[in-house]
Design a protein around this motif. Structure first.
Motif, PDB file in Angstrom:
ATOM      1  N   TYR A  10       0.873  -1.274   0.091  1.00 37.48           N
ATOM      2  CA  TYR A  10      -0.069  -0.116  -0.109  1.00 37.48           C
ATOM      3  C   TYR A  10       0.904   1.101  -0.022  1.00 37.48           C
ATOM      4  O   TYR A  10       1.627   1.571   0.795  1.00 37.48           O
ATOM      5  N   VAL A  11       0.964   1.915  -1.074  1.00 36.97           N
ATOM      6  CA  VAL A  11       1.532   3.277  -1.154  1.00 36.97           C
ATOM      7  C   VAL A  11       0.970   4.669  -1.118  1.00 36.97           C
ATOM      8  O   VAL A  11      -0.105   4.646  -1.840  1.00 36.97           O
ATOM      9  N   LEU A  12       1.394   5.457  -0.413  1.00 42.44           N
ATOM     10  CA  LEU A  12       0.640   6.693  -0.078  1.00 42.44           C
ATOM     11  C   LEU A  12       1.793   7.711  -0.890  1.00 42.44           C
ATOM     12  O   LEU A  12       2.744   7.783  -0.837  1.00 42.44           O
ATOM     13  N   THR A  13       0.908   8.544  -1.477  1.00 44.45           N
ATOM     14  CA  THR A  13       1.652   9.741  -2.299  1.00 44.45           C
ATOM     15  C   THR A  13       2.003  10.805  -1.194  1.00 44.45           C
ATOM     16  O   THR A  13       1.566  10.847   0.069  1.00 44.45           O
ATOM     17  N   GLU A  14       3.157  11.455  -1.617  1.00 43.98           N
ATOM     18  CA  GLU A  14       3.653  12.535  -0.667  1.00 43.98           C
ATOM     19  C   GLU A  14       4.167  13.679  -1.610  1.00 43.98           C
ATOM     20  O   GLU A  14       5.417  13.332  -2.276  1.00 43.98           O
ATOM     21  N   ARG A  15       3.428  14.544  -1.856  1.00 48.46           N
ATOM     22  CA  ARG A  15       3.920  15.731  -2.787  1.00 48.46           C
ATOM     23  C   ARG A  15       5.268  16.247  -2.393  1.00 48.46           C
ATOM     24  O   ARG A  15       6.235  16.648  -3.453  1.00 48.46           O
ATOM     25  N   LYS A  16       5.636  16.264  -1.130  1.00 50.07           N
ATOM     26  CA  LYS A  16       6.816  16.866  -0.946  1.00 50.07           C
ATOM     27  C   LYS A  16       8.244  15.874  -1.338  1.00 50.07           C
ATOM     28  O   LYS A  16       9.262  16.611  -1.660  1.00 50.07           O
ATOM     29  N   SER A 183       7.873   7.221   2.672  1.00 50.47           N
ATOM     30  CA  SER A 183       9.449   7.671   2.363  1.00 50.47           C
ATOM     31  C   SER A 183      10.049   6.642   1.552  1.00 50.47           C
ATOM     32  O   SER A 183      10.707   6.945   0.698  1.00 50.47           O
ATOM     33  N   ALA A 184      10.087   5.516   2.127  1.00 46.50           N
ATOM     34  CA  ALA A 184      10.946   4.303   1.554  1.00 46.50           C
ATOM     35  C   ALA A 184      10.695   4.127   0.001  1.00 46.50           C
ATOM     36  O   ALA A 184      11.372   3.641  -0.619  1.00 46.50           O
ATOM     37  N   ILE A 185       9.592   4.580  -0.366  1.00 44.61           N
ATOM     38  CA  ILE A 185       9.349   4.302  -1.872  1.00 44.61           C
ATOM     39  C   ILE A 185       9.030   5.816  -2.613  1.00 44.61           C
ATOM     40  O   ILE A 185       9.835   5.955  -3.518  1.00 44.61           O
ATOM     41  N   MET A 186       8.364   6.766  -2.061  1.00 48.86           N
ATOM     42  CA  MET A 186       8.090   8.053  -2.716  1.00 48.86           C
ATOM     43  C   MET A 186       9.543   8.830  -2.678  1.00 48.86           C
ATOM     44  O   MET A 186       9.504   9.739  -3.338  1.00 48.86           O
ATOM     45  N   GLY A 187      10.253   8.625  -1.365  1.00 48.65           N
ATOM     46  CA  GLY A 187      11.738   9.383  -1.464  1.00 48.65           C
ATOM     47  C   GLY A 187      12.824   8.585  -2.246  1.00 48.65           C
ATOM     48  O   GLY A 187      13.808   8.953  -2.151  1.00 48.65           O
ATOM     49  N   ALA A 188      12.400   7.601  -2.566  1.00 46.03           N
ATOM     50  CA  ALA A 188      13.635   6.644  -3.488  1.00 46.03           C
ATOM     51  C   ALA A 188      14.106   7.421  -4.712  1.00 46.03           C
ATOM     52  O   ALA A 188      13.049   8.046  -5.413  1.00 46.03           O
ATOM     53  N   PRO A 189      15.366   7.305  -5.102  1.00 48.73           N
ATOM     54  CA  PRO A 189      15.692   7.800  -6.557  1.00 48.73           C
ATOM     55  C   PRO A 189      14.933   7.035  -7.480  1.00 48.73           C
ATOM     56  O   PRO A 189      14.689   7.788  -8.371  1.00 48.73           O
ATOM     57  N   ILE A 191      11.687   4.892  -7.941  1.00 52.48           N
ATOM     58  CA  ILE A 191      10.496   4.511  -7.185  1.00 52.48           C
ATOM     59  C   ILE A 191       9.968   3.350  -7.624  1.00 52.48           C
ATOM     60  O   ILE A 191       9.560   2.512  -6.943  1.00 52.48           O
ATOM     61  N   LYS A 192      10.107   3.044  -9.015  1.00 55.74           N
ATOM     62  CA  LYS A 192       9.656   1.787  -9.490  1.00 55.74           C
ATOM     63  C   LYS A 192      10.613   0.443  -9.019  1.00 55.74           C
ATOM     64  O   LYS A 192      10.109  -0.316  -8.440  1.00 55.74           O
ATOM     65  N   GLU A 193      12.009   0.848  -8.681  1.00 53.91           N
ATOM     66  CA  GLU A 193      12.910  -0.346  -8.250  1.00 53.91           C
ATOM     67  C   GLU A 193      12.608  -0.490  -6.791  1.00 53.91           C
ATOM     68  O   GLU A 193      12.670  -1.463  -6.268  1.00 53.91           O
ATOM     69  N   ALA A 194      12.512   0.624  -6.209  1.00 51.40           N
ATOM     70  CA  ALA A 194      12.198   0.571  -4.443  1.00 51.40           C
ATOM     71  C   ALA A 194      10.946  -0.317  -4.318  1.00 51.40           C
ATOM     72  O   ALA A 194      10.818  -1.091  -3.446  1.00 51.40           O
ATOM     73  N   THR A 195       9.941  -0.104  -5.317  1.00 54.41           N
ATOM     74  CA  THR A 195       8.619  -0.738  -5.017  1.00 54.41           C
ATOM     75  C   THR A 195       9.088  -2.342  -5.393  1.00 54.41           C
ATOM     76  O   THR A 195       8.576  -3.337  -4.681  1.00 54.41           O
ATOM     77  N   GLU A 196       9.590  -2.343  -6.501  1.00 56.20           N
ATOM     78  CA  GLU A 196      10.124  -4.004  -6.658  1.00 56.20           C
ATOM     79  C   GLU A 196      10.730  -4.665  -5.563  1.00 56.20           C
ATOM     80  O   GLU A 196      10.349  -5.811  -5.366  1.00 56.20           O
ATOM     81  N   LYS A 197      11.685  -4.014  -5.081  1.00 65.64           N
ATOM     82  CA  LYS A 197      12.432  -4.546  -4.006  1.00 65.64           C
ATOM     83  C   LYS A 197      11.636  -4.998  -2.833  1.00 65.64           C
ATOM     84  O   LYS A 197      11.516  -5.995  -2.246  1.00 65.64           O
ATOM     85  N   MET A 198      10.657  -3.958  -2.592  1.00 61.23           N
ATOM     86  CA  MET A 198       9.792  -4.217  -1.364  1.00 61.23           C
ATOM     87  C   MET A 198       8.829  -5.325  -1.681  1.00 61.23           C
ATOM     88  O   MET A 198       8.400  -6.146  -0.906  1.00 61.23           O
ATOM     89  N   LYS A 199       8.372  -5.165  -2.957  1.00 58.49           N
ATOM     90  CA  LYS A 199       7.450  -6.463  -3.167  1.00 58.49           C
ATOM     91  C   LYS A 199       8.231  -7.779  -3.350  1.00 58.49           C
ATOM     92  O   LYS A 199       7.405  -8.887  -2.736  1.00 58.49           O
ATOM     93  N   THR A 200       9.211  -7.708  -3.546  1.00 58.91           N
ATOM     94  CA  THR A 200      10.136  -9.113  -3.430  1.00 58.91           C
ATOM     95  C   THR A 200      10.319  -9.525  -2.177  1.00 58.91           C
ATOM     96  O   THR A 200      10.002 -10.748  -1.522  1.00 58.91           O
ATOM     97  N   LEU A 201      10.499  -8.648  -1.009  1.00 57.96           N
ATOM     98  CA  LEU A 201      10.471  -9.050   0.453  1.00 57.96           C
ATOM     99  C   LEU A 201       9.378  -9.292   0.890  1.00 57.96           C
ATOM    100  O   LEU A 201       9.347 -10.250   1.708  1.00 57.96           O
ATOM    101  N   LEU A 202       8.274  -8.763   0.314  1.00 53.98           N
ATOM    102  CA  LEU A 202       6.773  -9.064   0.860  1.00 53.98           C
ATOM    103  C   LEU A 202       6.347 -10.529   0.423  1.00 53.98           C
ATOM    104  O   LEU A 202       5.486 -11.365   1.059  1.00 53.98           O
ATOM    105  N   ASN A 203       6.970 -10.982  -0.807  1.00 52.16           N
ATOM    106  CA  ASN A 203       6.548 -12.329  -1.301  1.00 52.16           C
ATOM    107  C   ASN A 203       7.494 -13.508  -0.675  1.00 52.16           C
ATOM    108  O   ASN A 203       7.333 -14.738  -0.985  1.00 52.16           O
TER     109      ASN A 203
END
Ligand code: NI
Lengths: 204, 204
Positions: A10-16, A183-189, A191-203
């Motif tokens: 579940y990813v939340l937006t953060e305009r900042k 932050s761990a996703i929206m603040g990553a350089p 975003i796609k890669e940070a999400t994929e890495k998180m997804k792998t951990l979740l699986n």
């Protein structure tokens, strides 16, 4: 995938940290299963316009789409649901106004969790699991507090607050249905890669 | 009294000038026929709580009750309607979501007035008639601009912006159905008395 399964990442937006539409596209490309638009102190019209775009994107990817606070906007764009905190509409009021929406309640203690479940929340956003920039030490649930909530309610629990690639496996051990990340996703350089890495951990 | 007649003396809240509940009570005692809750940059829960109190009061007095912007709150408290400006939900979206609500559109030019009527607005709040602290010279309609709008639409027009006891009779001559007042009532030392005086002028 059921509604419960889609709460997984579940990813939340953060305009900042990143502009909503591009960032959400990247997170969906990386495997996010739910998106929440959180835009505070922005005119309603602008929230609506962003929400319309995110609704379209999430639909294309088969992801859940939640709007923070604004029940009217959630209805206007046919979001899957809304996320309500203590300063927003009460869960019971939202439920009466919009029985078709999935209602998530943001809770910061076991007491609030039980109250939200009793009022009819469909899932809980429980936190903060770890200290974050926006939440003081005092409102940190910790893993023990989170485990207690998971054990005490029947509705799915999504953990939020300071979750990153390093601590996510610990968080999962509490039995939560999903994790919410800012932050761990929206603040990553990347975003796609940070999400994929998180997804792998979740699986795992 | 019809909905149109109740637009006659329309009073808006202004927290910087007076606390909402007491002030609205005084305005209703003085003869206000419509009340609008306008609260910007305040948490939804707080707007809801104030709206509940104002709904109760206006019901007791048989006055119309409008909520600015928040369609969800208007529905939650069973307000008579909402007031929508250019930064809020579009009239057409609001109409679809809440067909039972009276929808007022805030317009600042003839062009906007015609557009709002075409989208289905039930009445217009047209202004600013006179310069005010919050509106720059550039957005002042003037009496001539107001007259033009009144002559061009079929829905009722409520004039707003800098209207006070001295200029209200001039404003009425444009053919508006009602006048909306903020400072001349909410900023008066005696709100009830200021409303009564305005009411007397409106009945001339
Ligand atoms: Ni709202």
């Amino acid at each position: 995938m059921s509604f419960r399964d889609k709460l997984r990442l579940y990813v939340l937006t953060e305009r900042k940290l990143a502009p909503e539409v591009e960032a959400v596209k990247a997170a969906l490309d990386g495997g996010a299963t739910a998106i929440q638009l959180r835009l505070k102190n922005v005119p309603t019209r602008e929230v609506l316009e962003v929400a319309e775009k995110l609704r379209k994107l999430t639909q294309e990817y088969g992801a859940l789409f939640f709007v923070n606070d604004h029940l009217d906007i959630a209805l206007a764009v046919q979001a899957d649901g809304i996320q309500l905190g203590p300063d927003d509409l009460p869960v019971s009021v939202a439920k009466k106004l919009a029985p078709s929406l999935i209602i998530g309640a943001s809770v910061y203690s076991l007491e609030e969790a039980l109250k939200a479940e009793a009022e009819g929340a469909d899932y809980l956003g429980a936190g903060a699991v770890f200290p974050t920039d926006t939440k003081s030490e005092a409102s940190v649930l910790g893993l023990e507090g989170l485990r207690e909530i998971v054990a005490s309610v029947k509705i799915p629990v999504v953990a939020i607050g300071g979750i990153n690639h390093e601590n996510v496996l610990e968080v999962l051990k509490t039995g939560v249905h999903g994790i919410a990340v800012v932050s761990a996703i929206m603040g990553a350089p990347d975003i796609k890669e940070a999400t994929e890495k998180m997804k792998t951990l979740l699986n795992k």
